[in-house]
Design a protein around this motif. Structure first.
Motif, PDB file in Angstrom:
ATOM      1  N   VAL A  49       0.869  -1.172   0.000  1.00 44.42           N
ATOM      2  CA  VAL A  49       0.000   0.000   0.000  1.00 44.42           C
ATOM      3  C   VAL A  49       0.908   1.224   0.000  1.00 44.42           C
ATOM      4  O   VAL A  49       1.711   1.412   0.924  1.00 44.42           O
ATOM      5  N   GLU A  50       0.783   2.055  -1.015  1.00 46.05           N
ATOM      6  CA  GLU A  50       1.574   3.276  -1.105  1.00 46.05           C
ATOM      7  C   GLU A  50       0.729   4.458  -0.640  1.00 46.05           C
ATOM      8  O   GLU A  50      -0.457   4.557  -0.946  1.00 46.05           O
ATOM      9  N   ASN A  51       1.355   5.363   0.123  1.00 48.71           N
ATOM     10  CA  ASN A  51       0.669   6.535   0.673  1.00 48.71           C
ATOM     11  C   ASN A  51      -0.632   6.144   1.382  1.00 48.71           C
ATOM     12  O   ASN A  51      -1.725   6.592   1.019  1.00 48.71           O
ATOM     13  N   PRO A  52      -0.538   5.278   2.384  1.00 47.02           N
ATOM     14  CA  PRO A  52      -1.752   4.744   3.032  1.00 47.02           C
ATOM     15  C   PRO A  52      -2.595   5.839   3.687  1.00 47.02           C
ATOM     16  O   PRO A  52      -2.074   6.818   4.219  1.00 47.02           O
ATOM     17  N   GLU A  53      -3.918   5.654   3.610  1.00 49.24           N
ATOM     18  CA  GLU A  53      -4.879   6.577   4.202  1.00 49.24           C
ATOM     19  C   GLU A  53      -5.730   5.914   5.279  1.00 49.24           C
ATOM     20  O   GLU A  53      -6.262   6.594   6.149  1.00 49.24           O
ATOM     21  N   ARG A  54      -5.902   4.612   5.212  1.00 53.83           N
ATOM     22  CA  ARG A  54      -6.781   3.899   6.145  1.00 53.83           C
ATOM     23  C   ARG A  54      -5.970   3.352   7.320  1.00 53.83           C
ATOM     24  O   ARG A  54      -4.773   3.156   7.221  1.00 53.83           O
ATOM     25  N   VAL A  75      -0.013   5.581   9.955  1.00 53.81           N
ATOM     26  CA  VAL A  75      -0.555   5.748   8.601  1.00 53.81           C
ATOM     27  C   VAL A  75      -0.281   7.155   8.073  1.00 53.81           C
ATOM     28  O   VAL A  75       0.101   7.349   6.918  1.00 53.81           O
ATOM     29  N   ASP A  76      -0.472   8.168   8.920  1.00 53.92           N
ATOM     30  CA  ASP A  76      -0.302   9.551   8.481  1.00 53.92           C
ATOM     31  C   ASP A  76       1.130   9.862   8.045  1.00 53.92           C
ATOM     32  O   ASP A  76       1.350  10.712   7.168  1.00 53.92           O
ATOM     33  N   SER A  77       2.103   9.178   8.669  1.00 59.11           N
ATOM     34  CA  SER A  77       3.499   9.481   8.353  1.00 59.11           C
ATOM     35  C   SER A  77       4.136   8.490   7.386  1.00 59.11           C
ATOM     36  O   SER A  77       5.246   8.718   6.900  1.00 59.11           O
ATOM     37  N   ALA A  78       3.449   7.396   7.096  1.00 60.54           N
ATOM     38  CA  ALA A  78       4.054   6.339   6.273  1.00 60.54           C
ATOM     39  C   ALA A  78       3.879   6.604   4.782  1.00 60.54           C
ATOM     40  O   ALA A  78       2.864   7.145   4.342  1.00 60.54           O
ATOM     41  N   ASP A  79       4.884   6.207   4.030  1.00 60.83           N
ATOM     42  CA  ASP A  79       4.808   6.249   2.567  1.00 60.83           C
ATOM     43  C   ASP A  79       4.445   4.885   1.983  1.00 60.83           C
ATOM     44  O   ASP A  79       3.867   4.806   0.901  1.00 60.83           O
ATOM     45  N   LYS A  80       4.811   3.817   2.716  1.00 65.59           N
ATOM     46  CA  LYS A  80       4.547   2.475   2.168  1.00 65.59           C
ATOM     47  C   LYS A  80       4.348   1.456   3.278  1.00 65.59           C
ATOM     48  O   LYS A  80       5.097   1.409   4.247  1.00 65.59           O
ATOM     49  N   LEU A  81       3.309   0.626   3.126  1.00 68.68           N
ATOM     50  CA  LEU A  81       3.081  -0.545   3.975  1.00 68.68           C
ATOM     51  C   LEU A  81       3.323  -1.782   3.121  1.00 68.68           C
ATOM     52  O   LEU A  81       2.875  -1.850   1.976  1.00 68.68           O
TER      53      LEU A  81
END
Length: 340
Positions: A49-54, A75-81
């Motif tokens: 997941v890129e640029n996660p929102e959920r 989630v707010d600070s992550a670029d990739k999961l």
């Protein structure tokens, strides 16, 4: 290794597959991209997941679903999961989770996993050893919840013992618990079904069955400190399943009585929210010998059919619990709570 922060309440999950692009609020530079699962030649799955929102995602593959939750700050600070179900050979699999390339191994909210597979016994691999874990197998699928990633093994080894044939009511239960590594024999071929169980042994079995782990809090029991069962007793104590014989003693080497076992297993049902069963007064000839504290617990287990009296109509509440009786009772309660 970095552990996940506290998990916030779930929002509506997003289903991973097919790819979806969702614009981030207040931004035109980045959009959330939920990539299709990548299936490796060895049967491994990778979700990105890129640029996660959920905060919650339901990851789907042809024969597997994983529901996973993250803290909103993550989630707010992550670029990739990145979530990986990796086949490492010989029915061994690893679950790996990365946030911006940093591995996350612990979660406050359990990951819910459903995996289609032929029947086997699901075990954890910890420090090179196979350990029990709670799970259900129904309709061709394994269903299990975990708060820690790691390695898992789908074992085909069905365990049995040469001295249990005469214990017809308990044979299946003994074999199931042994195959799941919840209980062990006294040797490779003997189970000693008529043997008694100490309070320490019973605590260890219950702890394995429920997958409970103790915190770093110091135990209040002076007689369990430094012993092989210290963490198991502490885990059950923290969960409210066991109590000491005093404020500072657990009496680990004393044998468990039948009514004590009923009390502990009733608390397991309460912990799982499954204790709403009949508490009709037991009708055993010696019902007056059952303590007031244990009376409802015995009644519940009788109504579930996981414990019964003797042919003479007595319950014998202060008799020591046997290993065969333990297997029958524990298996019945674990099935009732959904841990088996």
């Amino acid at each position: 290794v970095q552990s996940a922060p506290s998990i916030v309440g779930p929002t509506e999950p997003v289903i991973v597959m097919p790819s979806v692009d969702v614009p981030k609020e207040g931004s035109t530079a980045k959009v959330e991209k939920v990539n299709e699962v990548v299936i490796g030649e060895d049967g491994s799955y990778t979700w990105v997941v890129e640029n996660p929102e959920r905060v919650e995602y339901v990851l789907k593959a042809p024969d597997m679903n994983i529901s996973i939750s993250f803290d909103k700050k993550v989630v707010d600070s992550a670029d990739k999961l990145e979530i990986i179900w990796k086949h490492v050979g010989n029915e061994h699999y690893q679950l790996l989770v990365y946030v911006d390339g940093v591995e996350v191994t612990h979660f406050d909210a359990a990951l819910q996993i459903a995996k289609e597979k032929e029947f086997a016994y699901l075990l954890r691999v910890v420090d090179g050893e196979y350990k029990a874990m709670p799970y259900q197998y129904r309709n061709g699928k394994f269903h299990f919840a975990i708060k820690q990633t790691g390695e898992f093994y789908f074992s085909k080894e069905h365990k049995t013992f040469e001295d249990i044939a005469g214990y017809v009511d308990s044979v299946a239960a003994i074999e199931e618990l042994a195959s799941r590594h919840i209980v062990y024999g006294v040797s490779e071929t003997k189970f000693n079904p008529s043997g008694k169980i100490t309070r320490a042994q019973f605590a260890a079995m219950l702890s394995r069955a429920l997958g409970l782990e103790a915190s770093d809090r110091e135990t209040p029991f002076n007689d369990t400190k430094g012993k092989w069962y210290e963490k198991e007793v502490q885990a059950l104590y923290e969960a409210g399943i066991i109590r000491g014989t005093s404020a500072t003693t657990y009496s680990p080497e004393k044998y468990v009585t039948r009514q004590q076992a009923a009390l502990m297993l009733d608390r397991v049902m309460a912990l799982k929210g499954k204790d709403g069963v009949s508490t009709a007064t037991p009708t055993f000839k010696d019902a007056t010998l059952i303590t007031e504290e244990a009376r409802d617990s015995v009644a519940k287990l009788v109504s579930l059919g996981v414990i019964k009296g003797f042919p003479d109509g007595q319950f014998k509440p202060i008799n020591s619990l046997t290993r065969a009786q333990m297997a029958k009772m524990m298996t019945g309660v674990l099935k009732h709570t959904g841990d088996m």
